[in-house]
Scaffold this active site. Structure first.
Site, PDB file in Angstrom:
ATOM      1  N   SER A  13     -10.437  -1.126   3.079  1.00 39.23           N
ATOM      2  CA  SER A  13      -9.776  -1.212   4.388  1.00 39.23           C
ATOM      3  C   SER A  13      -9.409   0.182   4.867  1.00 39.23           C
ATOM      4  O   SER A  13      -8.840   0.972   4.116  1.00 39.23           O
ATOM      5  CB  SER A  13      -8.503  -2.049   4.287  1.00 39.23           C
ATOM      6  OG  SER A  13      -8.829  -3.377   3.974  1.00 39.23           O
ATOM      7  N   ARG A  65       0.809  -1.228   0.000  1.00 37.26           N
ATOM      8  CA  ARG A  65       0.000   0.000   0.000  1.00 37.26           C
ATOM      9  C   ARG A  65       0.846   1.285   0.000  1.00 37.26           C
ATOM     10  O   ARG A  65       0.488   2.295   0.624  1.00 37.26           O
ATOM     11  CB  ARG A  65      -0.957   0.028   1.209  1.00 37.26           C
ATOM     12  CG  ARG A  65      -1.881  -1.168   1.297  1.00 37.26           C
ATOM     13  CD  ARG A  65      -2.830  -1.308   0.126  1.00 37.26           C
ATOM     14  NE  ARG A  65      -3.707  -2.439   0.335  1.00 37.26           N
ATOM     15  CZ  ARG A  65      -3.507  -3.664  -0.175  1.00 37.26           C
ATOM     16  NH1 ARG A  65      -2.463  -3.906  -0.959  1.00 37.26           N
ATOM     17  NH2 ARG A  65      -4.366  -4.634   0.062  1.00 37.26           N
ATOM     18  N   GLU A  86      -4.875   3.380   6.062  1.00 37.90           N
ATOM     19  CA  GLU A  86      -4.594   3.096   4.647  1.00 37.90           C
ATOM     20  C   GLU A  86      -5.349   4.116   3.793  1.00 37.90           C
ATOM     21  O   GLU A  86      -4.883   4.562   2.745  1.00 37.90           O
ATOM     22  CB  GLU A  86      -5.051   1.673   4.290  1.00 37.90           C
ATOM     23  CG  GLU A  86      -4.872   1.377   2.813  1.00 37.90           C
ATOM     24  CD  GLU A  86      -5.487   0.052   2.361  1.00 37.90           C
ATOM     25  OE1 GLU A  86      -5.316  -0.960   3.061  1.00 37.90           O
ATOM     26  OE2 GLU A  86      -6.132   0.048   1.302  1.00 37.90           O
TER      27      GLU A  86
HETATM   28  N1  EPU Z   1     -10.603 -10.786  11.191  1.00 38.49           N
HETATM   29  C1  EPU Z   1     -11.221 -10.746  12.408  1.00 38.49           C
HETATM   30  N2  EPU Z   1     -12.226  -9.849  12.600  1.00 38.49           N
HETATM   31  C2  EPU Z   1     -12.636  -9.005  11.643  1.00 38.49           C
HETATM   32  C3  EPU Z   1     -11.999  -9.030  10.386  1.00 38.49           C
HETATM   33  C4  EPU Z   1     -10.975  -9.941  10.174  1.00 38.49           C
HETATM   34  O1  EPU Z   1     -10.881 -11.491  13.324  1.00 38.49           O
HETATM   35  O2  EPU Z   1     -13.551  -8.200  11.879  1.00 38.49           O
HETATM   36  C5  EPU Z   1      -9.541 -11.779  10.942  1.00 38.49           C
HETATM   37  C6  EPU Z   1      -9.977 -12.795   9.907  1.00 38.49           C
HETATM   38  O3  EPU Z   1     -10.688 -13.858  10.499  1.00 38.49           O
HETATM   39  C7  EPU Z   1      -8.663 -13.250   9.316  1.00 38.49           C
HETATM   40  C8  EPU Z   1      -7.772 -12.005   9.415  1.00 38.49           C
HETATM   41  O4  EPU Z   1      -8.403 -11.152  10.373  1.00 38.49           O
HETATM   42  O5  EPU Z   1      -8.077 -14.249  10.102  1.00 38.49           O
HETATM   43  C9  EPU Z   1      -7.608 -11.298   8.088  1.00 38.49           C
HETATM   44  O6  EPU Z   1      -8.863 -10.837   7.611  1.00 38.49           O
HETATM   45  P1  EPU Z   1      -9.293 -10.846   6.081  1.00 38.49           P
HETATM   46  O7  EPU Z   1      -8.992 -12.188   5.478  1.00 38.49           O
HETATM   47  O8  EPU Z   1     -10.669 -10.335   5.994  1.00 38.49           O
HETATM   48  O9  EPU Z   1      -8.297  -9.879   5.352  1.00 38.49           O
HETATM   49  P2  EPU Z   1      -7.735  -8.490   5.760  1.00 38.49           P
HETATM   50  O10 EPU Z   1      -6.307  -8.678   6.120  1.00 38.49           O
HETATM   51  O11 EPU Z   1      -8.600  -7.813   6.775  1.00 38.49           O
HETATM   52  C10 EPU Z   1      -6.902  -7.850   3.362  1.00 38.49           C
HETATM   53  C11 EPU Z   1      -6.853  -6.563   2.579  1.00 38.49           C
HETATM   54  C12 EPU Z   1      -8.158  -6.355   1.833  1.00 38.49           C
HETATM   55  C13 EPU Z   1      -8.474  -7.550   0.957  1.00 38.49           C
HETATM   56  C14 EPU Z   1      -8.528  -8.777   1.851  1.00 38.49           C
HETATM   57  C15 EPU Z   1      -8.836 -10.034   1.078  1.00 38.49           C
HETATM   58  C16 EPU Z   1      -5.513  -4.960   3.836  1.00 38.49           C
HETATM   59  C17 EPU Z   1      -5.507  -3.807   4.775  1.00 38.49           C
HETATM   60  N3  EPU Z   1      -6.691  -5.437   3.506  1.00 38.49           N
HETATM   61  O12 EPU Z   1      -7.865  -7.677   4.393  1.00 38.49           O
HETATM   62  O13 EPU Z   1      -7.967  -5.215   0.995  1.00 38.49           O
HETATM   63  O14 EPU Z   1      -9.697  -7.366   0.282  1.00 38.49           O
HETATM   64  O15 EPU Z   1      -7.245  -8.927   2.517  1.00 38.49           O
HETATM   65  O16 EPU Z   1      -7.694 -10.621   0.627  1.00 38.49           O
HETATM   66  O17 EPU Z   1      -4.439  -5.383   3.408  1.00 38.49           O
HETATM   67  C18 EPU Z   1      -8.218  -2.884   0.880  1.00 38.49           C
HETATM   68  O18 EPU Z   1      -6.982  -2.841   0.851  1.00 38.49           O
HETATM   69  O19 EPU Z   1      -8.937  -1.858   0.791  1.00 38.49           O
HETATM   70  C19 EPU Z   1      -8.849  -4.174   1.040  1.00 38.49           C
HETATM   71  C20 EPU Z   1     -10.148  -4.301   1.211  1.00 38.49           C
END
Ligand code: EPU
Length: 305
Positions: free
Chosen positions: A227, A174, A297
Protein backbone atom coordinates in the site's frame (compact mmCIF):
# COMPACT_ATOMS: atom_id res chain seq x y z
CA UNK A 1 30.09 19.72 9.83
CA UNK A 2 29.88 16.71 7.57
CA UNK A 3 30.43 13.24 9.05
CA UNK A 4 32.54 12.46 5.98
CA UNK A 5 35.98 12.80 7.54
CA UNK A 6 38.99 10.77 6.52
CA UNK A 7 38.90 8.73 9.75
CA UNK A 8 35.16 7.92 9.38
CA UNK A 9 35.67 6.78 5.80
CA UNK A 10 38.67 4.68 6.85
CA UNK A 11 36.58 3.05 9.58
CA UNK A 12 33.73 2.30 7.14
CA UNK A 13 36.07 0.83 4.52
CA UNK A 14 37.65 -1.43 7.16
CA UNK A 15 34.37 -3.05 8.26
CA UNK A 16 34.49 -6.79 7.55
CA UNK A 17 32.33 -7.62 4.51
CA UNK A 18 31.51 -4.01 3.68
CA UNK A 19 30.77 -3.10 0.07
CA UNK A 20 30.92 0.39 -1.42
CA UNK A 21 28.35 1.76 -3.91
CA UNK A 22 26.29 -1.38 -3.59
CA UNK A 23 23.07 -1.60 -5.57
CA UNK A 24 19.87 -1.51 -3.49
CA UNK A 25 17.17 -1.59 -6.18
CA UNK A 26 17.30 -5.38 -6.38
CA UNK A 27 16.94 -5.56 -2.60
CA UNK A 28 13.58 -3.78 -2.61
CA UNK A 29 10.22 -5.08 -3.76
CA UNK A 30 9.82 -1.95 -5.92
CA UNK A 31 13.08 -2.68 -7.76
CA UNK A 32 13.89 1.03 -7.58
CA UNK A 33 16.58 3.21 -6.05
CA UNK A 34 20.21 4.24 -6.18
CA UNK A 35 23.11 2.55 -4.36
CA UNK A 36 24.14 2.45 -0.72
CA UNK A 37 27.32 4.41 -0.18
CA UNK A 38 28.40 1.56 2.13
CA UNK A 39 26.53 -1.71 2.58
CA UNK A 40 26.76 -4.59 5.04
CA UNK A 41 24.69 -7.73 5.44
CA UNK A 42 24.71 -8.88 9.05
CA UNK A 43 22.95 -11.62 11.01
CA UNK A 44 24.64 -11.69 14.41
CA UNK A 45 23.02 -9.10 16.69
CA UNK A 46 26.37 -8.31 18.34
CA UNK A 47 27.87 -7.49 14.94
CA UNK A 48 24.93 -5.23 14.05
CA UNK A 49 25.16 -3.54 17.45
CA UNK A 50 28.88 -2.90 16.96
CA UNK A 51 28.35 -1.41 13.50
CA UNK A 52 25.56 0.87 14.71
CA UNK A 53 27.52 1.99 17.78
CA UNK A 54 30.46 2.78 15.50
CA UNK A 55 28.23 4.88 13.24
CA UNK A 56 26.73 6.76 16.20
CA UNK A 57 30.18 7.57 17.61
CA UNK A 58 31.16 9.09 14.26
CA UNK A 59 27.80 10.69 13.35
CA UNK A 60 27.63 8.43 10.28
CA UNK A 61 24.02 8.10 9.08
CA UNK A 62 22.82 4.49 8.96
CA UNK A 63 19.71 2.72 7.76
CA UNK A 64 18.46 -0.72 8.75
CA UNK A 65 17.04 -2.65 5.83
CA UNK A 66 14.78 -5.68 6.05
CA UNK A 67 13.07 -7.12 2.97
CA UNK A 68 12.76 -3.63 1.45
CA UNK A 69 9.01 -4.02 0.94
CA UNK A 70 7.79 -0.67 2.16
CA UNK A 71 10.56 1.54 0.90
CA UNK A 72 11.10 4.04 -1.86
CA UNK A 73 14.84 4.68 -2.15
CA UNK A 74 15.90 7.90 -3.91
CA UNK A 75 17.57 7.60 -7.32
CA UNK A 76 20.76 9.10 -5.87
CA UNK A 77 20.91 6.36 -3.26
CA UNK A 78 21.60 6.46 0.46
CA UNK A 79 24.53 8.10 2.17
CA UNK A 80 26.40 6.46 5.03
CA UNK A 81 25.92 2.81 5.93
CA UNK A 82 23.00 0.55 5.01
CA UNK A 83 22.81 -2.61 7.12
CA UNK A 84 20.67 -5.44 5.81
CA UNK A 85 19.48 -7.41 8.83
CA UNK A 86 19.42 -11.13 8.06
CA UNK A 87 19.05 -12.96 11.40
CA UNK A 88 16.40 -15.54 10.56
CA UNK A 89 16.42 -18.00 13.46
CA UNK A 90 13.27 -18.95 15.35
CA UNK A 91 12.44 -20.72 18.57
CA UNK A 92 9.10 -22.26 19.56
CA UNK A 93 8.33 -22.83 23.24
CA UNK A 94 4.81 -24.13 23.70
CA UNK A 95 2.59 -21.48 22.18
CA UNK A 96 5.21 -18.71 22.29
CA UNK A 97 7.40 -18.06 19.29
CA UNK A 98 10.51 -15.91 19.18
CA UNK A 99 11.63 -15.01 15.67
CA UNK A 100 14.69 -13.19 14.33
CA UNK A 101 14.02 -9.75 12.85
CA UNK A 102 15.27 -10.86 9.43
CA UNK A 103 12.77 -13.72 9.06
CA UNK A 104 10.01 -13.04 6.52
CA UNK A 105 6.52 -12.83 8.02
CA UNK A 106 5.17 -15.14 5.29
CA UNK A 107 7.82 -17.76 6.10
CA UNK A 108 7.06 -17.54 9.83
CA UNK A 109 3.36 -17.96 9.07
CA UNK A 110 4.15 -21.33 7.44
CA UNK A 111 6.57 -22.38 10.20
CA UNK A 112 4.03 -21.83 12.97
CA UNK A 113 1.28 -23.59 10.99
CA UNK A 114 3.63 -26.59 10.66
CA UNK A 115 3.94 -26.46 14.46
CA UNK A 116 0.12 -26.55 14.82
CA UNK A 117 -0.16 -23.01 16.07
CA UNK A 118 -2.96 -20.64 15.14
CA UNK A 119 -3.42 -16.87 15.24
CA UNK A 120 -0.66 -15.91 12.82
CA UNK A 121 -2.43 -16.64 9.54
CA UNK A 122 -2.74 -12.91 8.76
CA UNK A 123 1.07 -12.80 8.31
CA UNK A 124 0.73 -14.66 5.00
CA UNK A 125 -0.43 -11.31 3.59
CA UNK A 126 2.51 -9.31 4.98
CA UNK A 127 5.41 -9.21 2.51
CA UNK A 128 8.12 -7.84 4.86
CA UNK A 129 10.23 -9.19 7.71
CA UNK A 130 9.42 -9.65 11.39
CA UNK A 131 11.59 -6.63 12.23
CA UNK A 132 9.84 -4.54 9.60
CA UNK A 133 6.43 -5.65 10.88
CA UNK A 134 7.26 -4.50 14.43
CA UNK A 135 8.75 -1.27 13.07
CA UNK A 136 5.41 -0.23 11.60
CA UNK A 137 2.81 -2.52 13.13
CA UNK A 138 2.26 -4.29 9.82
CA UNK A 139 -0.81 -6.38 9.23
CA UNK A 140 -3.33 -7.65 6.77
CA UNK A 141 -7.06 -8.40 6.72
CA UNK A 142 -7.65 -6.09 9.65
CA UNK A 143 -5.20 -7.84 11.96
CA UNK A 144 -1.89 -6.26 12.99
CA UNK A 145 1.18 -7.73 14.66
CA UNK A 146 0.46 -5.79 17.87
CA UNK A 147 -2.45 -8.17 18.53
CA UNK A 148 -0.10 -11.14 19.04
CA UNK A 149 3.10 -9.40 20.12
CA UNK A 150 4.38 -10.10 23.64
CA UNK A 151 7.68 -8.24 23.35
CA UNK A 152 10.43 -7.19 21.01
CA UNK A 153 14.06 -7.55 21.86
CA UNK A 154 16.72 -5.19 20.55
CA UNK A 155 19.01 -2.39 21.51
CA UNK A 156 19.29 1.36 21.59
CA UNK A 157 22.62 2.86 20.55
CA UNK A 158 24.45 4.00 23.68
CA UNK A 159 21.98 2.28 26.00
CA UNK A 160 22.57 -1.39 25.20
CA UNK A 161 20.18 -4.33 25.03
CA UNK A 162 16.53 -3.79 25.81
CA UNK A 163 13.28 -5.70 25.83
CA UNK A 164 10.24 -3.66 24.90
CA UNK A 165 6.69 -4.57 25.85
CA UNK A 166 3.90 -3.37 23.52
CA UNK A 167 3.22 -0.11 25.46
CA UNK A 168 6.92 0.84 25.15
CA UNK A 169 6.68 0.30 21.39
CA UNK A 170 3.52 2.47 21.13
CA UNK A 171 2.30 0.41 18.21
CA UNK A 172 -0.56 1.81 16.19
CA UNK A 173 -1.81 1.55 12.63
CA UNK A 174 1.45 1.53 10.58
CA UNK A 175 3.40 3.38 13.27
CA UNK A 176 5.54 2.73 16.34
CA UNK A 177 8.10 4.38 18.60
CA UNK A 178 10.73 2.78 16.34
CA UNK A 179 9.44 4.46 13.20
CA UNK A 180 8.08 7.72 14.55
CA UNK A 181 8.95 8.10 18.24
CA UNK A 182 11.42 7.72 21.08
CA UNK A 183 13.01 4.52 19.72
CA UNK A 184 14.06 5.90 16.30
CA UNK A 185 17.40 4.37 15.30
CA UNK A 186 17.01 1.39 17.65
CA UNK A 187 17.44 -2.11 16.26
CA UNK A 188 14.88 -4.88 16.59
CA UNK A 189 16.77 -8.15 16.99
CA UNK A 190 13.79 -10.43 17.49
CA UNK A 191 10.12 -10.46 18.38
CA UNK A 192 8.10 -12.80 20.59
CA UNK A 193 4.49 -13.57 19.72
CA UNK A 194 1.81 -15.45 21.64
CA UNK A 195 -0.23 -17.88 19.55
CA UNK A 196 -2.76 -20.64 20.29
CA UNK A 197 -2.54 -24.36 19.83
CA UNK A 198 -4.72 -25.55 16.93
CA UNK A 199 -4.96 -27.43 13.68
CA UNK A 200 -2.08 -26.46 11.40
CA UNK A 201 -3.76 -27.93 8.31
CA UNK A 202 -6.75 -25.68 8.89
CA UNK A 203 -4.39 -22.71 9.24
CA UNK A 204 -2.78 -23.63 5.90
CA UNK A 205 -6.17 -23.93 4.17
CA UNK A 206 -7.16 -20.51 5.49
CA UNK A 207 -3.85 -18.99 4.34
CA UNK A 208 -4.26 -20.48 0.85
CA UNK A 209 -7.76 -18.99 0.62
CA UNK A 210 -6.61 -15.57 1.86
CA UNK A 211 -3.69 -15.56 -0.59
CA UNK A 212 -6.04 -16.43 -3.47
CA UNK A 213 -8.29 -13.55 -2.49
CA UNK A 214 -5.35 -11.17 -2.18
CA UNK A 215 -4.10 -12.10 -5.64
CA UNK A 216 -7.52 -11.15 -7.03
CA UNK A 217 -7.54 -7.69 -5.42
CA UNK A 218 -3.85 -6.71 -5.33
CA UNK A 219 -1.18 -6.76 -8.08
CA UNK A 220 0.97 -9.14 -6.04
CA UNK A 221 3.05 -10.43 -8.94
CA UNK A 222 4.30 -6.95 -9.91
CA UNK A 223 7.11 -4.78 -8.59
CA UNK A 224 5.45 -2.59 -5.96
CA UNK A 225 5.81 -1.42 -2.35
CA UNK A 226 2.50 -2.68 -0.96
CA UNK A 227 0.00 0.00 0.00
CA UNK A 228 1.32 3.43 -0.94
CA UNK A 229 -0.96 5.39 1.41
CA UNK A 230 -2.36 4.75 4.87
CA UNK A 231 -6.10 4.40 4.89
CA UNK A 232 -7.66 7.62 6.20
CA UNK A 233 -9.86 7.00 9.25
CA UNK A 234 -13.11 5.39 8.16
CA UNK A 235 -12.21 5.30 4.47
CA UNK A 236 -9.98 3.49 2.01
CA UNK A 237 -7.13 5.10 0.09
CA UNK A 238 -7.71 2.67 -2.80
CA UNK A 239 -11.36 3.64 -3.04
CA UNK A 240 -10.50 7.36 -3.03
CA UNK A 241 -7.85 6.98 -5.73
CA UNK A 242 -10.33 5.06 -7.88
CA UNK A 243 -13.08 7.65 -7.29
CA UNK A 244 -10.64 10.38 -8.34
CA UNK A 245 -10.25 8.57 -11.67
CA UNK A 246 -6.55 7.93 -11.10
CA UNK A 247 -6.31 4.19 -11.73
CA UNK A 248 -3.89 3.78 -14.62
CA UNK A 249 -2.37 7.25 -14.09
CA UNK A 250 1.25 7.27 -15.15
CA UNK A 251 4.54 9.08 -14.58
CA UNK A 252 7.31 7.55 -16.66
CA UNK A 253 7.29 3.81 -15.99
CA UNK A 254 5.36 4.14 -12.71
CA UNK A 255 1.62 3.52 -12.95
CA UNK A 256 -1.26 3.46 -10.49
CA UNK A 257 -2.42 -0.16 -10.55
CA UNK A 258 -5.60 -0.73 -12.51
CA UNK A 259 -6.41 -3.56 -10.07
CA UNK A 260 -6.03 -1.66 -6.77
CA UNK A 261 -5.84 2.13 -6.49
CA UNK A 262 -3.52 2.08 -3.47
CA UNK A 263 -0.72 0.34 -5.37
CA UNK A 264 1.85 1.88 -7.68
CA UNK A 265 3.53 -0.55 -10.03
CA UNK A 266 7.01 -0.27 -11.49
CA UNK A 267 6.41 -1.47 -15.04
CA UNK A 268 10.17 -1.77 -15.57
CA UNK A 269 12.74 0.97 -15.31
CA UNK A 270 10.64 3.37 -13.22
CA UNK A 271 12.73 5.87 -11.28
CA UNK A 272 12.12 6.96 -7.70
CA UNK A 273 11.40 10.42 -9.10
CA UNK A 274 8.64 8.93 -11.33
CA UNK A 275 7.03 7.28 -8.30
CA UNK A 276 7.33 10.36 -6.14
CA UNK A 277 5.75 12.55 -8.83
CA UNK A 278 2.88 10.08 -9.11
CA UNK A 279 2.41 9.97 -5.32
CA UNK A 280 2.30 13.76 -5.17
CA UNK A 281 -0.12 13.96 -8.10
CA UNK A 282 -2.47 11.49 -6.41
CA UNK A 283 -2.31 13.43 -3.12
CA UNK A 284 -3.10 16.74 -4.83
CA UNK A 285 -5.98 15.28 -6.85
CA UNK A 286 -7.60 13.41 -3.92
CA UNK A 287 -7.33 16.57 -1.78
CA UNK A 288 -8.83 18.69 -4.56
CA UNK A 289 -11.72 16.29 -5.23
CA UNK A 290 -12.59 15.11 -1.72
CA UNK A 291 -10.76 17.42 0.70
CA UNK A 292 -8.90 14.42 2.15
CA UNK A 293 -5.16 14.59 2.78
CA UNK A 294 -3.66 11.17 2.05
CA UNK A 295 -0.59 10.23 4.04
CA UNK A 296 2.06 7.99 2.45
CA UNK A 297 2.58 4.65 4.15
CA UNK A 298 5.67 3.93 2.04
CA UNK A 299 8.83 5.27 3.63
CA UNK A 300 10.90 7.51 1.35
CA UNK A 301 14.58 7.38 2.18
CA UNK A 302 17.89 8.56 0.74
CA UNK A 303 19.19 11.63 -1.06
CA UNK A 304 16.17 13.33 -2.61
CA UNK A 305 17.58 16.82 -3.08
N1 EPU B 1 -11.36 -0.36 -3.08
C1 EPU B 1 -11.82 0.30 -4.18
N2 EPU B 1 -10.97 0.49 -5.23
C2 EPU B 1 -9.71 0.05 -5.23
C3 EPU B 1 -9.22 -0.62 -4.09
C4 EPU B 1 -10.07 -0.82 -3.01
O1 EPU B 1 -12.97 0.73 -4.24
O2 EPU B 1 -8.98 0.26 -6.21
C5 EPU B 1 -12.27 -0.62 -1.95
C6 EPU B 1 -12.53 -2.10 -1.78
O3 EPU B 1 -13.60 -2.52 -2.60
C7 EPU B 1 -12.86 -2.22 -0.32
C8 EPU B 1 -12.02 -1.12 0.33
O4 EPU B 1 -11.66 -0.23 -0.73
O5 EPU B 1 -14.21 -1.92 -0.07
C9 EPU B 1 -10.79 -1.65 1.03
O6 EPU B 1 -9.93 -2.29 0.09
P1 EPU B 1 -9.09 -3.61 0.41
O7 EPU B 1 -9.98 -4.63 1.05
O8 EPU B 1 -8.37 -3.99 -0.82
O9 EPU B 1 -8.09 -3.22 1.55
P2 EPU B 1 -7.22 -1.95 1.75
O10 EPU B 1 -7.82 -1.18 2.87
O11 EPU B 1 -7.00 -1.21 0.47
C10 EPU B 1 -5.63 -3.03 3.53
C11 EPU B 1 -4.16 -2.91 3.83
C12 EPU B 1 -3.37 -3.91 2.99
C13 EPU B 1 -3.89 -5.31 3.20
C14 EPU B 1 -5.37 -5.32 2.84
C15 EPU B 1 -5.99 -6.68 3.02
C16 EPU B 1 -3.67 -0.57 4.33
C17 EPU B 1 -3.17 0.73 3.82
N3 EPU B 1 -3.70 -1.57 3.47
O12 EPU B 1 -5.83 -2.59 2.19
O13 EPU B 1 -2.02 -3.84 3.45
O14 EPU B 1 -3.18 -6.23 2.41
O15 EPU B 1 -6.06 -4.37 3.69
O16 EPU B 1 -6.47 -6.84 4.28
O17 EPU B 1 -4.01 -0.66 5.50
C18 EPU B 1 0.05 -2.81 3.10
O18 EPU B 1 -0.12 -2.29 4.21
O19 EPU B 1 1.10 -2.64 2.43
C19 EPU B 1 -1.01 -3.64 2.57
C20 EPU B 1 -0.96 -4.13 1.35
Amino acid sequence: MSWRTRSSLTWLRALAGVKADETLASRTSFGIGGPAEFFLELGRPEAIEKAIEGCCQRDIPYLLLGAGTNLLIADRGIEGLVIRVVNREHEIEGTRVRAGAGLKMMRLARIVADANLRGFEFAIGVPGTVGGAVYQDAGCWGKEIREVLVSAEGFVPGAGKQTWDPPALTLGYRTSALRDGALKGALVVSATVQLQRGDGEEAKRLMAKLTRERSETQPIKTKNCGSVFKNPTGDSAGRLVQAAGLKGAREGAAIVSTLHGNFIVNEGGATAADVRRLIERVMVEVKRRFGIQLEPEVEMVGRWK
